[in-house]
Scaffold this active site. Structure first.
Site, PDB file in Angstrom:
ATOM      1  N   SER A   1      -3.485  11.001   2.359  1.00 43.88           N
ATOM      2  CA  SER A   1      -2.842  10.336   1.239  1.00 43.88           C
ATOM      3  C   SER A   1      -3.596  10.664  -0.057  1.00 43.88           C
ATOM      4  CB  SER A   1      -2.743   8.834   1.507  1.00 43.88           C
ATOM      5  OG  SER A   1      -1.827   8.220   0.629  1.00 43.88           O
TER       6      SER A   1
ATOM      7  N   ASP B   1       7.865  10.314   6.595  1.00 42.93           N
ATOM      8  CA  ASP B   1       6.964   9.669   5.643  1.00 42.93           C
ATOM      9  C   ASP B   1       7.769   9.342   4.394  1.00 42.93           C
ATOM     10  OD1 ASP B   1       5.006   8.867   3.882  1.00 42.93           O
ATOM     11  OD2 ASP B   1       3.640  10.521   4.325  1.00 42.93           O
TER      12      ASP B   1
ATOM     13  N   HIS C   1       3.733   7.733   7.532  1.00 39.64           N
ATOM     14  CA  HIS C   1       2.698   8.178   6.597  1.00 39.64           C
ATOM     15  C   HIS C   1       1.377   8.454   7.313  1.00 39.64           C
ATOM     16  CE1 HIS C   1       0.737   8.806   2.846  1.00 39.64           C
ATOM     17  NE2 HIS C   1      -0.013   7.733   2.917  1.00 39.64           N
TER      18      HIS C   1
END
Length: 616
Positions: free
Chosen positions: A222, A338, A369
């Site tokens: 991320s 995601d 995710h």
């Protein structure tokens, strides 16, 4: 008592033999530890495995910027974890480096601090409530222990750093600004002997990284996956390979979509200024300066939450624009489901890097995710580019995709992504509102128009399952008798008229019938999605109001995907206006009228039109 000469000689010989044997034992026991490789992968070395004997220390690396306005170059807080042999035996090892804005704690969560999505389109939003300053957490010298168990036993040093304006790092957080690229560059420069490190944030006592080989790899997930890409765009020497997992490669594509204000899934109302507040755990003395210059004067005046247009502010936070200096080998990882950092983030970079010619691979899975590649893939990548072992990884298949129902560590290999045998197949619409129309490869003459009425209070999953509703239009293929493999990026062209000068436009591609099993996930039926502002039909940088009742053509990509639709299912194209989980929520009632004859969708099907017809 006296001993004879013979006795003395014999004793001396025995002593010499004993010393020689002992010496050999000591030499054997102290044989230097070093990395071990098997089948092209670094192996766990017992001498590196015991964490009680790892050396841990922290320091501050001086950067080339002053982002907090105190007339001093900012210093980044860095921690190091390395095998003791790097001290006792002079062993030099490569580094796996992870940087993050999250290590020292984050701010308050909750809808009360997000922007209120209940906003009329094209109007100024209601003000957002700011939360109190983030209270720093964590104890020196450890910033984080992530990745240590994976890499230190395999013959690597693990380094962590807090990004600017977070933790004990100086500077201001900028959420994608230049300093978030230059900060990890400085750390890599220090690891390679080109920048200064210090024992304190303000002192002059230097620390050197003489235990580093000068080879560095980065990874993270991320935001922590964005930073490796940011560092690589500087072209810094020594950064040999990166493994970004679900990286945010463009903050515009995170908070906007084709001119539309769109939020990441699960964070309705979040925008870039909230993320700034959320990560700002840095120096209290410079907080007021950072808030004023970065958040208030830059973000809040340029992020354009009214129109959602692409501008210089967003372009400066789009790493696709900065790839020219990049030379590191890149293993991208992302999930096709995601909906936080949507898959286009990695696909757009992956496609650009292939054209650039740097070593590139991609790992995709069907989950949500996050989710790194299997350890063996990462190990081969770092073994090749950090240790220099010729394991042939650059000749491995370029794309690895976890198929539906398979385990995350059992991906299927493909020559590339999208699948080389995929080709676009165009589908046309036939009416059926407020029930379901049809989707086929044959265009319909005089297909007419159909109208939907915007109402954000109905979520997309409910609309897709509804047998009869005026709040969406849906068109379906017949059920398949054989599986259909989609691989690539669908694209839609919609000819529409709006009853108001501005409107949301959302598109879902779904697999039907809907799976309502108690263990089912909503993503089981969502193939992909997309969003656009019809006002940006001609330009991403400039909105043009709609003339109510006038038809306009809007074309845009949906999110990339690779999915096998099983037999017994059918593909449904759903058109709606506001998407409850992603878009702003204007007062219901806006009407969108779709010209069916001017609307089509292109789907990337492996085997093309022939494969589609065979499946029917």
């Amino acid at each position: 008592m006296h001993t004879s000469r013979l006795t003395r000689t014999a004793f001396a010989c025995i002593s010499l033999v004993t010393c020689l044997v002992a010496g050999r034992s000591i030499a054997t026991a102290k044989e230097p530890a070093k990395p071990v490789f098997k089948d092209g992968e670094a192996q766990v070395v017992k001498a590196f495995e015991d964490s009680d004997y790892w050396i841990r220390h922290d320091l501050w690396v001086e950067t080339e910027f002053d982002s907090d306005g105190d007339d001093k170059l900012d210093r980044m807080h860095v921690s190091v974890t390395r095998p003791r042999q790097t001290e006792s035996e002079g062993l030099k090892l490569p580094v796996v480096y992870n940087s993050s804005p999250y290590f020292a704690g984050t701010g308050a969560k909750g809808d009360e601090y997000f922007w209120n999505p209940r906003q009329e389109l094209g109007e100024d939003p209601p003000e957002r409530k700011h939360f109190d300053a983030v209270e720093r957490t964590g104890m020196r010298p450890i910033i984080s222990k992530r990745h240590e168990k994976d890499w230190v036993p395999r013959g690597y040093i693990v380094v962590h750093s807090s990004s600017p304006g977070t933790g004990l790092s100086q500077g201001c957080p900028t959420v994608g600004g230049d300093n978030e690229s230059l900060a990890p560059k400085a750390v890599i420069d220090w690891l390679c002997g080109r920048a200064d490190g210090f024992t304190t944030p303000d002192g002059n006592e230097k620390v050197t990284a003489d235990w580093c080989t000068g080879k560095v790899g980065m990874t993270g997930t991320s935001y922590n996956g964005t930073i490796p890409l940011a560092a690589a765009t500087t072209g810094v020497d020594g950064l040999e390979a990166i493994i970004p997992v679900a990286p945010n490669t463009s903050y515009y594509h995170y908070y906007r979509s084709n001119g539309l204000v769109r939020h990441p899934y699960g964070y309705l109302g979040e925008d870039i200024d909230y993320l700034y507040d959320f990560i700002h755990s840095g120096n209290e003395a410079r907080r007021e300066y950072c808030d004023c210059t970065v958040r208030d004067q830059e973000m809040l005046t340029q992020f354009d939450r009214v129109n959602g247009d692409y501008n210089d502010f967003w372009a400066g936070r789009d790493y696709l624009n900065d790839l020219e200096p990049l030379k590191a080998a890149v293993l991208m990882a992302h999930a096709f489901n995601d909906w936080n950092v949507v898959p286009e983030h990695s696909v757009r970079i992956y496609e650009a890097l292939k054209k650039k010619g740097v070593p590139t691979q991609a790992f995709f899975h069907q989950g949500g995710h996050g989710g790194p590649p299997p350890m063996t893939m990462m190990n081969r990548w770092f073994t090749r580019y950090l240790h220099g072992v010729e394991n042939g990884v650059e000749k491995d298949p370029r794309a690895w995709i976890v198929r539906e129902g398979d385990k995350q560590d059992k991906p299927t290999s493909y020559p590339d992504y999208p699948h080389p045998d995929a080709s676009p197949v165009t589908f046309y619409l036939s009416g059926g509102a407020p029930e379901r129309g049809s989707l086929s490869t044959q265009a319909t003459q005089d297909a007419g128009t159909e109208t939907l009425v915007d109402n954000f209070s109905f979520d997309g999953a409910s609309l897709a399952q509804a047998e009869w509703t005026e709040h969406r239009l849906i068109y379906t293929t017949p059920k398949f008798k054989e599986p259909i493999h989609l691989s690539g990026t669908p694209r839609i062209t919609i000819k529409l008229a709006s009853s108001k000068p501005v409107a949301n436009l959302s598109v879902w591609l779904v697999s039907l019938p809907w799976n309502n099993d108690k263990n089912a996930k909503i993503t089981d039926n969502i193939i992909t999605r997309g969003w656009a502002d019809p006002q940006n039909r001609n330009s991403m940088t400039e909105s043009e109001p709609l003339e109510p009742g006038t038809f306009y053509e809007v074309s845009f990509d949906l999110q990339p995907d690779d999915q096998v639709i099983p037999k017994g299912q059918q593909i449904g194209l759903m058109i709606l206006s506001s998407d409850k989980d992603f878009t702003l929520h204007p007062t219901p009632g806006t009407e969108l009228t779709i010209d069916l004859g001017g609307t089509s969708v292109s789907l990337p099907i492996v085997g093309g039109k022939e494969a589609f017809e065979k499946a029917l």
